[in-house]
Design a protein around this motif. Structure first.
Motif, mmCIF file in Angstrom:
data_model
loop_
_atom_site.group_PDB
_atom_site.id
_atom_site.type_symbol
_atom_site.label_atom_id
_atom_site.label_comp_id
_atom_site.label_asym_id
_atom_site.label_seq_id
_atom_site.Cartn_x
_atom_site.Cartn_y
_atom_site.Cartn_z
ATOM 1 N N TYR B 69 0.831 -1.212 0.000
ATOM 2 C CA TYR B 69 0.000 0.000 0.000
ATOM 3 C C TYR B 69 0.867 1.265 0.000
ATOM 4 O O TYR B 69 0.458 2.314 -0.499
ATOM 5 C CB TYR B 69 -0.935 -0.013 1.210
ATOM 6 C CG TYR B 69 -1.834 -1.218 1.211
ATOM 7 C CD1 TYR B 69 -2.918 -1.276 0.334
ATOM 8 C CD2 TYR B 69 -1.590 -2.298 2.036
ATOM 9 C CE1 TYR B 69 -3.734 -2.389 0.311
ATOM 10 C CE2 TYR B 69 -2.399 -3.415 2.011
ATOM 11 C CZ TYR B 69 -3.474 -3.464 1.142
ATOM 12 O OH TYR B 69 -4.269 -4.554 1.109
ATOM 13 N N ASN B 72 1.318 2.015 -3.425
ATOM 14 C CA ASN B 72 0.076 2.616 -3.938
ATOM 15 C C ASN B 72 0.081 4.120 -3.677
ATOM 16 O O ASN B 72 -0.225 4.926 -4.562
ATOM 17 C CB ASN B 72 -1.139 2.021 -3.231
ATOM 18 C CG ASN B 72 -1.525 0.682 -3.815
ATOM 19 O OD1 ASN B 72 -0.996 0.307 -4.865
ATOM 20 N ND2 ASN B 72 -2.420 -0.024 -3.145
ATOM 21 N N SER B 73 0.440 4.469 -2.428
ATOM 22 C CA SER B 73 0.446 5.883 -2.062
ATOM 23 C C SER B 73 1.434 6.658 -2.923
ATOM 24 O O SER B 73 1.153 7.772 -3.356
ATOM 25 C CB SER B 73 0.823 6.042 -0.586
ATOM 26 O OG SER B 73 -0.334 6.043 0.209
ATOM 27 N N ASP B 220 -6.812 -3.574 -3.516
ATOM 28 C CA ASP B 220 -5.403 -3.426 -3.885
ATOM 29 C C ASP B 220 -4.991 -1.995 -4.192
ATOM 30 O O ASP B 220 -3.804 -1.706 -4.267
ATOM 31 C CB ASP B 220 -5.101 -4.285 -5.120
ATOM 32 C CG ASP B 220 -5.133 -5.759 -4.754
ATOM 33 O OD1 ASP B 220 -5.078 -6.039 -3.541
ATOM 34 O OD2 ASP B 220 -5.214 -6.594 -5.673
ATOM 35 N N GLN B 222 -5.795 0.718 -2.412
ATOM 36 C CA GLN B 222 -5.872 1.611 -1.260
ATOM 37 C C GLN B 222 -4.515 2.232 -0.922
ATOM 38 O O GLN B 222 -3.486 1.579 -1.022
ATOM 39 C CB GLN B 222 -6.380 0.833 -0.039
ATOM 40 C CG GLN B 222 -7.876 0.592 -0.093
ATOM 41 C CD GLN B 222 -8.345 -0.267 1.052
ATOM 42 O OE1 GLN B 222 -7.561 -1.010 1.641
ATOM 43 N NE2 GLN B 222 -9.633 -0.160 1.355
ATOM 44 N N ILE B 224 -1.711 3.994 1.765
ATOM 45 C CA ILE B 224 -1.149 3.452 3.007
ATOM 46 C C ILE B 224 -1.928 3.908 4.228
ATOM 47 O O ILE B 224 -2.021 3.187 5.222
ATOM 48 C CB ILE B 224 0.339 3.814 3.141
ATOM 49 C CG1 ILE B 224 0.965 3.038 4.319
ATOM 50 C CG2 ILE B 224 0.541 5.316 3.326
ATOM 51 C CD1 ILE B 224 2.449 2.966 4.284
ATOM 52 N N ALA B 227 -4.620 1.460 4.682
ATOM 53 C CA ALA B 227 -4.051 0.173 5.081
ATOM 54 C C ALA B 227 -3.637 0.204 6.551
ATOM 55 O O ALA B 227 -3.850 -0.762 7.290
ATOM 56 C CB ALA B 227 -2.851 -0.146 4.192
#
Lengths: 389, 277
Positions: B69, B72-73, B220, B222, B224, B227
């Motif tokens: 995550y 992701n961020s 998937d 999202q 951090i 998370a």
């Protein structure tokens, strides 16, 4: 190298507001130096921006070499401008500042180097080429700003009050340099200023503006000697022209103006000025007599009207001493050499040259034409001057 | 002046500053210490006690659960920050230097964006993302952050450019430069301080965002922050505080790093134009 002609140029911001520029008409020849002069807010800078293309005109046409450029974008007009704030690009060094316009015009790098070197030599800024504008003094920034304009070799230079941010001494130096530069390069130039000395010293032609209207357009001598109205007469000249209210009188088919200094000496405190042949409607009319301080002279001379007056204040300026007296209850300034300057309270004899005196309409401020002025010989026989000091 | 440095008022000033530092630093210290303790150590010791044994197990477990995550961020934040800063700079350039009829009104309306609470735009934004087919995607979140951030970045750049003399643009126009050349060659090189302010501001906002992340992303995609919330709020099994603390540190480190690296520009940029000269 180009001629510039403004035809009936109008500029109006927004809608329904007053015109910022009204029917501006003027034209200058190739290589001439035009001064736009006037008080703040008279539209002179707006007019310059219109010539540069930074602002659109709302009427009329601007012609360079007889081609209308008023629809063109600034970069296509081939005009360079020096700004009051210099507007140097702060992140570029002097070399890049001068070269920027050339790069934008896709000049070859070698040619750009040559041109920068030429301009730097001309303006004596070769040792500054690597510096940033922030590291330069005001005078140096001024030179770089001029260099940027010179490098492009444009058809017309525009100067927007370029000297107003400099101190007094530097201003006089740069004024002379600009004049020398123009004499050497002979490029058509438009120069905006509110400084009447710059206007008189630099210009081939001067346009005096007020409220978006050209009050007078002519050579500096015409503007100085034959101002079109009270505004021009008061704006040009330092110290300014004296304005003395008068009532016109009729005698012997001539017009006369009576001056009175209210000094208690019988007969000598009055003076009659012959002001030309009588025209219809002139009689008993309230007018304003305009006399420049240097046109009032000390001592009586045969054939010229004179008057005795008492000195109220003197202001020594160095080269001249300004002497103030009262005529027709108005403070009048006379410029004299320091040697001849009298003391306060002293009474002295002043004489006038009626040929140089100007008359303005008291209401409209327009200058009255002195048609059919009498000749000097004729006047000599009719004037009885006061004699002796 | 070594003697004057010890005067009473000096001591008072330093004491106050130290106390303020402690208020901010002690929680950080507790987090750091806890993250390196074993779960047993945490249960038996007190909050401020030194770990009996330094172990990275908490960090490793934390990275295992939130590491994906974290990326992701990164994938959301970096494009969103860059795009919103660039667009804000362009907007500010136009609003300050190329005024058009109604540009003041336009700017005024844009400013409303700065006062809009996140919650207000949730439903319209979710509807729009659905229509665009960007629901639950990283690009969707980037779009939301860019749009929401534009009001701020435009405000920053516009106010910065207003203090730059217009004659500079006029001079460049006469020199033959066009709209984008003036922007790229003259104004952007002058904008380093305000670009830094914008980058820091946007990075902090977007990296730390939770609400948009929790609403517009799922599974998937999202970020951090979401998370971390899921990890900490999980109710199954024993609470692993060392893992929670380590994960929180991982989530907070990038913004901390940005401040440390670019902080001096932040102050400089915020005060630029406030004082002339």
């Amino acid at each position: 190298m180009a001629t510039l002609e403004l035809r009936n140029v109008n500029k109006r911001y927004g809608s329904g507001l007053a015109d910022t520029l009204k029917d501006i008409e003027l034209s200058i020849d190739d290589g001439e130096f035009l001064i736009l002069v006037g008080p703040s807010g008279c539209g002179k800078s707006t007019l310059m921006n219109c010539i540069a293309g930074l602002e659109d005109i709302t009427g009329g046409a601007i012609l360079v070499d007889d081609a209308d450029i008023s629809g063109m974008s600034p970069k296509d007009r081939d005009i360079a401008m020096v700004f009051q704030s210099y507007a140097l690009y702060p992140t570029m060094n002097v070399r890049d500042n001068i070269a920027f316009g050339l790069k934008m015009r896709k000049m070859a790098p070698a040619a750009i180097d040559d041109e920068v070197a030429r301009v730097a030599k001309l303006l004596q800024i070769e040792h500054l080429l690597g510096r940033k504008p922030g590291q330069l003094s005001g005078g140096q920034q001024q030179r770089v700003a001029m260099g940027r304009a010179l490098a492009r070799r444009p058809k017309i230079y525009l100067f927007d009050e370029p000297l107003s941010n400099l101190d007094a001494k530097l201003r006089v130096e740069m004024r002379t340099e600009i004049k020398l530069m123009h004499q050497r390069l002979k490029t058509t130039t438009v120069y905006v200023t509110h400084d009447q000395i710059e206007a008189m010293t630099l210009g081939d032609k001067v346009a005096v503006m007020k409220d978006g209207v050209i009050q007078q357009f002519g050579t500096p001598q015409q503007i100085y000697n034959e101002p079109a109205n009270l505004f021009v007469a008061s704006f040009i000249g330092s110290p300014p022209m004296n304005f003395i209210p008068l009532r016109l009188q009729r005698r012997d088919g001539q017009v006369w103006g009576l001056l009175d200094s209210a000094v208690g000496v019988a007969g000598s405190a009055h003076c009659e000025l012959p002001l030309g042949a009588l025209e219809a409607g002139m009689e008993n009319r309230e007018v304003i007599l305009g006399v420049r301080p240097e046109q009032i002279l000390l001592g009586a001379v045969e054939g010229q009207p004179s008057i005795r007056a008492e000195v109220e204040v003197t202001e020594p300026t160095g080269p001249d001493t300004l002497v103030f007296v009262s005529l027709n209850q108005t403070k009048v300034c006379c410029r004299m050499t320091p040697d001849a300057a009298p003391q306060i309270g002293e009474s002295l004899v002043l004489r006038f040259d009626p040929d140089k005196a100007l008359l303005f309409d008291a209401q409209s401020g327009e200058r009255l034409g002195l048609l059919g002025k009498t000749s000097a010989a004729e006047r000599a026989s009719t004037v009885t001057p006061f004699r002796g000091r | 002046m070594p003697k004057r440095a010890l005067s009473l008022s000096r001591v008072a000033i330093y004491a106050t500053l130290l106390a303020a530092c402690a208020v901010y630093l002690i929680p950080l210290l507790i987090m750091l210490l806890t993250s390196f303790k074993t779960p047993d150590d945490i249960r038996t010791g007190n909050l401020l006690s030194w770990p009996e044994l330094f172990t990275a197990i908490g960090w490793i477990k934390a990275w295992d659960s939130v590491g994906g995550y974290f990326w992701n961020s990164v994938k959301i934040t970096i494009p969103a920050v860059l795009i919103s800063t660039l667009l804000g700079a362009l907007n500010g350039y136009v609003l300050a230097m190329w005024r058009f009829r109604g540009s003041q009104l336009f700017f005024g309306l844009l400013l409303f964006g700065c006062f809009l609470p996140f919650q207000v735009v949730l439903l319209p934004a979710s509807f729009t993302l659905g229509q665009l087919g960007l629901a639950n995607t990283t690009s969707g979140l980037v779009l939301v952050h860019v749009v929401y951030g534009l009001a701020f970045t435009t405000l920053f750049f516009r106010n910065y450019y207003v203090s730059i003399p217009e004659a500079l643009v006029s001079a460049a126009r006469l020199d033959g430069a066009g709209f984008f050349t003036i922007f790229g060659r003259i104004l952007l090189p002058m904008s380093v301080p305000i670009i830094m302010v914008c980058l820091i501001w946007q990075f902090t906002q977007i990296w730390n965002d939770f609400l948009f992340g929790v609403v517009f992303a799922s599974g998937d995609t999202q970020p951090i922050t979401v998370a971390l919330n899921n990890l900490v709020n999980t109710s199954t099994g024993a609470k692993e505080y060392n893992v929670d603390m380590a994960a929180a540190m991982i989530a907070g480190l990038p913004t901390l790093l940005v401040y440390i690296l670019a902080g001096k520009y932040f102050l400089r940029g915020l005060t630029a134009g406030a004082v002339k000269g």
